[in-house]
Design a protein around this motif. Structure first.
Motif: not given
Length: 250
Positions: A121-122, A203-225
């Motif tokens: 992610g970011e 904010p929608i574009i930012r979420f899709f870019k970093f949480y989905v495309i750059r796989r921020g979801f793999l960082d669990g709760m810290p990455g989501f927050v």
């Protein structure tokens, strides 16, 4: 071997400054520019052999460039008080200082959040340009989210710069509130406009870019927050800009 100056800007960083300074002890000098600390920041830095100068706040870009201008050497390494140079990065810097073949160097910055290192992610690699020849590069004068601009050749280094950006969530949110206010005021001064579309879509574009495309979801709760707060920042800074423009129309 080229001489190297490490620069650090501070304000009430007594709890973190020693760790930061210790990580750049390989530099030939360490310059600390303080903007009025009321804790032991300056004393700690002086006791650790740093050259400490007090300077009223010039904005993030201006303050960092002020520190660069104080350096005794042309080569500078700029870090913040909440950052730590890892041993791997220190080794890369020392090696390249023997015979630099570029005018500036970037390296990955690993952000820590909720006590965990972020990997996606970011949060990572968040590559930052912080090592440069000041004859060829320097800081922009941005009040926040400043950056180094280089006129010459840039190369990449191995090794991470660790960034411990928050002590508590409350402190982190307070810092983000300050940043978004500065950004909104800067955009207002530059005549930027904003509408409902920008406020909603950013904010929608930012979420899709970093949480989905750059796989921020793999960082669990810290990455989501972390990314949710980032998206909130995108929303809030534009709302603040809208507020400023609305007040100006009245």
């Amino acid at each position: 071997m080229h001489k190297l100056t490490a620069t650090i800007i501070t304000l009430n960083e007594a709890s973190r400054i020693a760790r930061c300074i210790e990580s750049v002890q390989f530099a030939d000098e360490v310059v600390v520019v303080d903007s009025g600390s009321t804790d032991d920041t300056c004393r700690i830095a002086q006791d650790m052999g740093c050259r400490v100068i007090t300077q009223e706040w010039l904005g993030y870009g201006g303050q960092k460039q002020f520190a660069v201008d104080l350096a005794s050497s042309d080569w500078v390494l700029c870090i913040d008080a909440d950052e730590v140079v890892t041993s791997e990065l220190a080794a890369s810097i020392k090696q390249v200082m023997q015979r630099p073949d570029a005018d500036a160097y970037s390296f990955p910055r690993r952000n820590y959040f909720l006590g965990e290192p972020l990997r996606y992610g970011e949060g990572y690699p968040d590559r930052s340009l912080r090592l440069f020849n000041r004859k060829k590069a320097g800081w922009t004068q941005d009040l926040v989210h400043e950056a180094v601009r280089c006129e010459g050749r840039i190369q990449k280094l191995e090794g991470d710069l660790n960034h411990f950006s928050e002590e508590t969530i409350s402190q982190y949110l307070a810092k983000q509130n300050k940043y978004t206010q500065i950004q909104a005021e800067d955009m207002f001064r530059r005549g930027k406009k904003v509408g409902l579309g920008k406020i909603l879509v950013s904010p929608i574009i930012r979420f899709f870019k970093f949480y989905v495309i750059r796989r921020g979801f793999l960082d669990g709760m810290p990455g989501f927050v972390h990314i949710v707060i980032g998206c909130m920042n995108s929303f809030v800074k534009y709302v603040k800009l809208y507020e400023l423009r609305s007040k100006n129309r009245d």
